[in-house]
Design an enzyme around this catalytic site. Structure first.
Site, PDB file in Angstrom:
ATOM      1  N   GLY A 110     -16.534   1.990   9.675  1.00  0.00           N
ATOM      2  CA  GLY A 110     -18.700   1.836   9.366  1.00  0.00           C
ATOM      3  C   GLY A 110     -18.937   1.631   8.062  1.00  0.00           C
ATOM      4  O   GLY A 110     -20.043   1.655   8.165  1.00  0.00           O
ATOM      5  N   LYS A 156     -21.486  -6.596   3.855  1.00  0.00           N
ATOM      6  CA  LYS A 156     -22.484  -7.298   3.253  1.00  0.00           C
ATOM      7  C   LYS A 156     -22.918  -6.195   1.713  1.00  0.00           C
ATOM      8  O   LYS A 156     -22.800  -6.574   0.933  1.00  0.00           O
ATOM      9  CB  LYS A 156     -23.413  -6.922   3.958  1.00  0.00           C
ATOM     10  N   LYS A 174       0.697   3.613  -1.917  1.00  0.00           N
ATOM     11  CA  LYS A 174      -0.030   5.219  -2.185  1.00  0.00           C
ATOM     12  C   LYS A 174       0.754   6.555  -3.420  1.00  0.00           C
ATOM     13  O   LYS A 174       0.841   6.921  -3.317  1.00  0.00           O
ATOM     14  CB  LYS A 174      -1.014   5.964  -1.143  1.00  0.00           C
ATOM     15  N   ASP A 213       0.610  -1.176  -0.088  1.00  0.00           N
ATOM     16  CA  ASP A 213       0.229   0.240   0.106  1.00  0.00           C
ATOM     17  C   ASP A 213       1.215   1.343   0.166  1.00  0.00           C
ATOM     18  O   ASP A 213       1.498   2.036   1.257  1.00  0.00           O
ATOM     19  CB  ASP A 213      -0.421  -0.510   1.112  1.00  0.00           C
ATOM     20  N   ASP A 215       4.268  10.416  -6.950  1.00  0.00           N
ATOM     21  CA  ASP A 215       5.396  11.363  -7.260  1.00  0.00           C
ATOM     22  C   ASP A 215       5.320  11.439  -8.693  1.00  0.00           C
ATOM     23  O   ASP A 215       4.393  10.804  -9.405  1.00  0.00           O
ATOM     24  CB  ASP A 215       6.167  10.903  -6.341  1.00  0.00           C
ATOM     25  N   ARG A 242      -8.178  -2.849  11.817  1.00  0.00           N
ATOM     26  CA  ARG A 242      -8.278  -3.482  13.146  1.00  0.00           C
ATOM     27  C   ARG A 242      -9.843  -4.184  13.330  1.00  0.00           C
ATOM     28  O   ARG A 242      -9.638  -4.745  14.928  1.00  0.00           O
ATOM     29  CB  ARG A 242      -8.817  -1.978  13.197  1.00  0.00           C
TER      30      ARG A 242
HETATM   31  P1  BMP Z   1      -8.794  -0.167   8.968  1.00  0.00           P
HETATM   32  O1  BMP Z   1      -9.850  -1.767   8.253  1.00  0.00           O
HETATM   33  O2  BMP Z   1      -8.250  -0.675  10.513  1.00  0.00           O
HETATM   34  O3  BMP Z   1      -9.967   0.752   8.939  1.00  0.00           O
HETATM   35  O4  BMP Z   1      -7.648  -0.312   7.990  1.00  0.00           O
HETATM   36  C1  BMP Z   1      -8.147  -0.078   6.518  1.00  0.00           C
HETATM   37  C2  BMP Z   1      -6.822  -0.172   6.186  1.00  0.00           C
HETATM   38  O5  BMP Z   1      -7.221   0.061   4.637  1.00  0.00           O
HETATM   39  C3  BMP Z   1      -5.318   1.234   6.422  1.00  0.00           C
HETATM   40  O6  BMP Z   1      -4.686  -0.269   6.049  1.00  0.00           O
HETATM   41  C4  BMP Z   1      -5.510   1.795   5.226  1.00  0.00           C
HETATM   42  O7  BMP Z   1      -4.311   2.499   4.855  1.00  0.00           O
HETATM   43  C5  BMP Z   1      -6.259   1.786   3.595  1.00  0.00           C
HETATM   44  N1  BMP Z   1      -7.187   1.965   3.135  1.00  0.00           N
HETATM   45  C6  BMP Z   1      -8.006   3.069   4.101  1.00  0.00           C
HETATM   46  O8  BMP Z   1      -9.207   2.154   5.158  1.00  0.00           O
HETATM   47  N2  BMP Z   1      -9.265   3.685   2.763  1.00  0.00           N
HETATM   48  C7  BMP Z   1      -8.690   3.516   1.718  1.00  0.00           C
HETATM   49  O9  BMP Z   1      -9.855   4.939   1.098  1.00  0.00           O
HETATM   50  C8  BMP Z   1      -7.907   3.683   1.271  1.00  0.00           C
HETATM   51  C9  BMP Z   1      -6.734   2.767   2.317  1.00  0.00           C
HETATM   52  O10 BMP Z   1      -5.363   2.011   1.245  1.00  0.00           O
END
Ligand code: BMP
Length: 249
Positions: free
Chosen positions: A211, A215, A85, A83, A88, A229
């Protein structure tokens, strides 16, 4: 074996559409590496890929650090997504794509905002020549993302259209493997699926902690859910991964 095949195989074998976001934090790099590997190993029967982020890259470094986690993923028959992102100019993007490819990553996440010329062109060139996949950010999951991803914008003489729709079309045009679209926005997932047909795999982060509903995202057209998480902060992470997998089988 292409990334596409690897993730499809793992998804079929484990009956899972969950990509584990391995975003653990720990002040001790040794402990962080150990905990990350333990978690990956325990969750491995219930996921189809693992995604690594800056938490591990910045704390462990790539060589003699993150590379061993990528290796473990491969031993567990799971592909590894970086990841990064990427966002650049060309030569820097090219260096990063090459370096992550050398470490063994199977796919890399990039932002379409920099455009093609001297931006993402080298990313796709290097990735394609190494059999790696590129996944583009098409609509992020956080509340603030709406301001720009939904912005109405014109290209030349054309009518104003939301920026994310233009990103989805560019992702198809550039032959990206997939698109990231937040699980928090099922209506956007539906629209991206409509625009891209079966030419893009849709990855949706934002399930649980942010949030989004697993599904609803899958019903709207997502192929894979990216989950961090809700799995690694659970008392029993493997159980949480298994439960989520079973809920969306
Ligand atoms: P979590 O399920 O704990 O919210 O983590 C989501 C993961 O997806 C994180 O690694 C975050 O960097 C990545 N992510 C995100 O949450 N939203 C996006 O739009 C793009 C992502 O890469």
């Amino acid at each position: 074996v292409s990334f596409e095949e690897r993730i499809r195989n793992a998804s079929q074998t484990n009956k899972s559409r969950i990509v584990l976001a391995l975003d653990l934090e720990d002040p001790s790099p040794e402990r962080l590496a150990r905990r990350s590997k333990e978690l990956l190993e325990k969750a491995s029967p219930f996921i189809c890929a693992v995604k690594l982020n800056r938490q591990l890259v910045l704390s462990l470094g790539l060589r003699n650090g993150v590379d061993s986690i990528v290796e473990l993923a491969h031993e567990l028959s799971l592909p590894a997504i970086m990841d990064a992102k990427l966002n650049d100019v060309g030569h820097t993007n090219e260096f990063m794509t090459r370096t992550y490819a050398d470490i063994g990553f199977d796919a890399i996440i990039a932002s379409p905002v920099v455009g093609w010329d001297d931006g993402l062109e080298p990313v796709f060139r290097v990735a394609n020549s190494r059999g790696k996949a590129v996944i583009l950010l098409v609509y992020m999951s956080n509340p603030g993302a709406e301001v720009f991803y939904s912005l109405m914008a014109t290209q030349g003489q054309g009518p104003a259209r939301p920026v994310f729709e233009q990103f989805a079309e560019l992702a198809v045009q550039w032959k990206a493997h997939g698109a990231i679209v937040g699980a928090t926005k099922p209506e956007v997932i539906r629209r991206v699926r409509q625009l891209a047909g079966d030419k893009l795999r849709i990855y949706s982060p934002g399930v649980g902690a942010q949030g989004g509903d697993a599904k609803r995202a899958l019903e709207a057209g997502s192929d894979y859910l990216i989950v961090g998480r809700s799995i690694y902060q659970a008392t029993n992470a493997a159980k949480a991964a298994e439960q989520l997998r079973n809920e969306v089988l």
